[in-house]
Design a protein around this motif. Structure first.
Motif, PDB file in Angstrom:
ATOM      1  N   ILE A   1       0.847  -1.191   0.000  1.00  0.00           N
ATOM      2  CA  ILE A   1       0.000   0.000   0.000  1.00  0.00           C
ATOM      3  C   ILE A   1       0.884   1.242   0.000  1.00  0.00           C
ATOM      4  O   ILE A   1       1.552   1.543   0.990  1.00  0.00           O
ATOM      5  CB  ILE A   1      -0.985  -0.018   1.192  1.00  0.00           C
ATOM      6  N   ALA A   2       0.928   1.944  -1.112  1.00  0.00           N
ATOM      7  CA  ALA A   2       1.805   3.110  -1.258  1.00  0.00           C
ATOM      8  C   ALA A   2       1.213   4.299  -0.508  1.00  0.00           C
ATOM      9  O   ALA A   2       0.075   4.699  -0.757  1.00  0.00           O
ATOM     10  CB  ALA A   2       1.981   3.450  -2.735  1.00  0.00           C
ATOM     11  N   LEU A   3       1.986   4.881   0.404  1.00  0.00           N
ATOM     12  CA  LEU A   3       1.500   5.981   1.232  1.00  0.00           C
ATOM     13  C   LEU A   3       2.113   7.326   0.851  1.00  0.00           C
ATOM     14  O   LEU A   3       1.517   8.371   1.086  1.00  0.00           O
ATOM     15  CB  LEU A   3       1.772   5.685   2.705  1.00  0.00           C
ATOM     16  N   GLN A   4       3.329   7.323   0.331  1.00  0.00           N
ATOM     17  CA  GLN A   4       4.039   8.501  -0.199  1.00  0.00           C
ATOM     18  C   GLN A   4       4.510   9.495   0.862  1.00  0.00           C
ATOM     19  O   GLN A   4       5.649   9.907   0.851  1.00  0.00           O
ATOM     20  CB  GLN A   4       3.193   9.228  -1.246  1.00  0.00           C
ATOM     21  N   HIS A   5       3.647   9.882   1.801  1.00  0.00           N
ATOM     22  CA  HIS A   5       4.078  10.837   2.837  1.00  0.00           C
ATOM     23  C   HIS A   5       3.098  10.763   3.991  1.00  0.00           C
ATOM     24  O   HIS A   5       2.123   9.999   3.957  1.00  0.00           O
ATOM     25  CB  HIS A   5       4.150  12.263   2.276  1.00  0.00           C
ATOM     26  N   ILE A   6       3.352  11.561   5.027  1.00  0.00           N
ATOM     27  CA  ILE A   6       2.474  11.544   6.193  1.00  0.00           C
ATOM     28  C   ILE A   6       2.059  12.933   6.658  1.00  0.00           C
ATOM     29  O   ILE A   6       0.997  13.078   7.265  1.00  0.00           O
ATOM     30  CB  ILE A   6       3.117  10.770   7.377  1.00  0.00           C
ATOM     31  N   SER A   7       2.838  13.954   6.376  1.00  0.00           N
ATOM     32  CA  SER A   7       2.449  15.280   6.860  1.00  0.00           C
ATOM     33  C   SER A   7       1.240  15.782   6.079  1.00  0.00           C
ATOM     34  O   SER A   7       1.136  15.574   4.868  1.00  0.00           O
ATOM     35  CB  SER A   7       3.609  16.281   6.735  1.00  0.00           C
ATOM     36  N   ASP A   8       0.323  16.428   6.761  1.00  0.00           N
ATOM     37  CA  ASP A   8      -0.875  16.928   6.099  1.00  0.00           C
ATOM     38  C   ASP A   8      -0.534  17.922   5.000  1.00  0.00           C
ATOM     39  O   ASP A   8      -1.211  17.978   3.960  1.00  0.00           O
ATOM     40  CB  ASP A   8      -1.809  17.580   7.125  1.00  0.00           C
ATOM     41  N   ASN A   9       0.524  18.691   5.205  1.00  0.00           N
ATOM     42  CA  ASN A   9       0.952  19.639   4.183  1.00  0.00           C
ATOM     43  C   ASN A   9       1.306  18.919   2.888  1.00  0.00           C
ATOM     44  O   ASN A   9       0.845  19.283   1.794  1.00  0.00           O
ATOM     45  CB  ASN A   9       2.159  20.440   4.697  1.00  0.00           C
ATOM     46  N   MET A  10       2.094  17.873   2.999  1.00  0.00           N
ATOM     47  CA  MET A  10       2.507  17.139   1.816  1.00  0.00           C
ATOM     48  C   MET A  10       1.350  16.351   1.196  1.00  0.00           C
ATOM     49  O   MET A  10       1.192  16.312  -0.024  1.00  0.00           O
ATOM     50  CB  MET A  10       3.651  16.177   2.169  1.00  0.00           C
ATOM     51  N   LEU A  11       0.550  15.718   2.020  1.00  0.00           N
ATOM     52  CA  LEU A  11      -0.568  14.929   1.492  1.00  0.00           C
ATOM     53  C   LEU A  11      -1.535  15.810   0.706  1.00  0.00           C
ATOM     54  O   LEU A  11      -2.068  15.394  -0.328  1.00  0.00           O
ATOM     55  CB  LEU A  11      -1.295  14.221   2.635  1.00  0.00           C
ATOM     56  N   GLU A  12      -1.747  17.034   1.191  1.00  0.00           N
ATOM     57  CA  GLU A  12      -2.630  17.949   0.477  1.00  0.00           C
ATOM     58  C   GLU A  12      -1.998  18.405  -0.834  1.00  0.00           C
ATOM     59  O   GLU A  12      -2.654  18.405  -1.885  1.00  0.00           O
ATOM     60  CB  GLU A  12      -2.958  19.157   1.356  1.00  0.00           C
TER      61      GLU A  12
END
Length: 434
Positions: free
Chosen positions: A252-263
């Motif tokens: 399951i690819a997640l890529q990042h965790i910070s809300d800034n980056m996810l947005e």
């Protein structure tokens, strides 16, 4: 050049490999002598199935084409054909820059190449199932093509188009044919696994599909690749928990965790939702092994964003984790709207730090396996060891289990119980129980 021979060279991912195998079947039905990834291509035709996902992959594909163009000029091979993701996306540019290629096909019209060839006089007509290039006991099973997600950095939708599921019965027919040919392990793949069925049936049916595959006679292992965290179908976990031949493994690819980056990445999830999902996965399927992919250096990633990612990796303790540095892909949202301003050396430092942390986690998790009993399948023999995998390891990308060849004669593709005796950072050592 050997008349009647066709060499196929596959670049990139397992989804490309499935396309190559499908083409091999069509060519085999016409009586051609088909070879895959030969070290010495000598075919009347040579087909390069290209990758166009990221810069390094594109460069590798182009270099392969240029090298084969030289072989064609020297008369070592006959005609040169290019197919796949790179030519799907950059057809006009390739035709202009590498005219030595006799014919370009995209990702979806490669079957036209087989149809354009005359039947070989040695035609047998006996090839029915997809020809597999993997060891006989396992195969990749592609259940859909394309992706409806629009992650800011990703060029896949530009290449593959919208998500298109294969009908369930068609997939099950393929499973039956592959089982009849000796396949026991199925690695289910898609650009977006968890979206399966929405276009055909109006709802996600990945759980129903996996359940149906699990009930097919002869299927020993089913392993799931390339899930998406947003709106994850929780019913899939029940299928995984209730069917012993569905491996407790999820890519399951997640890529990042910070809300800034996810947005900014357009991932349509949050840090809290992601962490809740991981906790729920581990709670619903005890012992599940999670594989993920993370990205560093995406435009706008601050030191605080990266620190959040580091702490997340320490918290999640993924059994397997890959990471890569962001590279701008033309045509994507991020290329058009963000400036790739993070220095390359900063990206590399972040990548190196993240992987060092994961290496330590991997070493600790591997050491915890000592003394446990696992069922393994034998992939091959190398030197003094049989190279095996458990349900928690996907071919080619995950840790392997090494069993001394002197213990007992083992058969490739057969399943055995072993006891783990020692661990290294990535590989385990074991002895046969039975």
């Amino acid at each position: 050049m050997i008349k009647g021979r066709i060499d196929i060279i596959t670049m990139g991912c397992s989804k490309n490999l499935v396309d190559s195998e499908s083409l091999m079947r069509l060519l085999g039905k016409k009586g051609y002598d088909v070879h895959h990834d030969s070290d010495n291509p000598q075919g009347e035709y040579v087909v390069v199935n290209t990758c166009g996902f990221i810069g390094d992959a594109k460069e590798e594909s182009i270099n392969a084409i240029l090298e084969l163009a030289e072989a064609k000029a020297e008369g070592v091979i006959g005609k040169l054909v290019v197919m796949g993701c790179l030519s799907e996306r950059y057809l006009a540019d390739l035709e202009e820059s590498i005219p030595e290629v006799d014919k370009y096909y995209g990702k979806f019209d490669f079957k036209d190449f087989a149809e354009s060839l005359p039947e070989n006089e040695n035609m047998s007509g006996s090839v029915k199932a997809r020809l597999t290039t993997t060891p006989k006991h396992y195969a990749y099973l592609k259940i859909s093509e394309g992706c409806d997600r629009r992650c800011a950095y990703c060029a896949i939708p530009l290449i593959t188009g919208r998500h298109k599921s294969r009908p369930m019965e068609e997939i099950l027919d393929e499973v039956r044919l592959l089982v009849a040919n000796g396949v026991r392990e199925f690695n289910v793949i898609a650009q977006e696994l968890t979206y399966y069925g929405i276009d055909l049936y109006g709802e996600r049916r990945i759980a129903q599909l996996v359940e149906a595959i699990a009930h097919e006679k002869g299927v020993r292992w089913i392993r799931l690749h390339y899930a998406y965290p947003n709106q994850f179908p929780m019913e899939l976990l029940e299928v995984m928990r209730n069917n012993s031949n569905v491996c407790k493994y999820l890519d399951i690819a997640l890529q990042h965790i910070s809300d800034n980056m996810l947005e900014r990445m357009h991932r349509h999830t949050t840090k809290e939702e992601t962490m809740q999902l991981i906790a729920r996965l581990r709670d619903a399927v005890p012992g599940i092994h999670l594989r993920t992919t993370l990205m560093v250096g995406f435009p706008g990633e601050t030191e605080e964003d990266f620190r959040e990612l580091v702490e997340f990796v320490k918290w999640a303790r993924f059994e397997c984790m890959g990471a890569f540095a962001y590279s701008e892909e033309d045509g994507t949202y991020s290329a058009a709207h963000y400036k790739d301003e993070i220095p390359a050396e900063t990206k590399q430092m972040r990548l190196d730090k993240l992987m060092r942390i994961q290496q330590n986690i991997s070493a600790e998790l591997q050491a915890e396996q000592i003394g446990k009993t696992l069922t393994v399948v034998v992939d091959r023999k190398e030197g003094d060891y049989y190279v095996c995998r458990s349900e928690f390891s996907s071919p080619e990308v995950d840790p392997e289990i090494l069993v001394p060849a002197g213990d007992k004669t083992l058969r490739k593709g057969c399943f055995y119980d072993v006891k783990i005796t020692a661990a290294e950072e990535f590989d385990l050592y074991a002895t046969i129980i039975r």
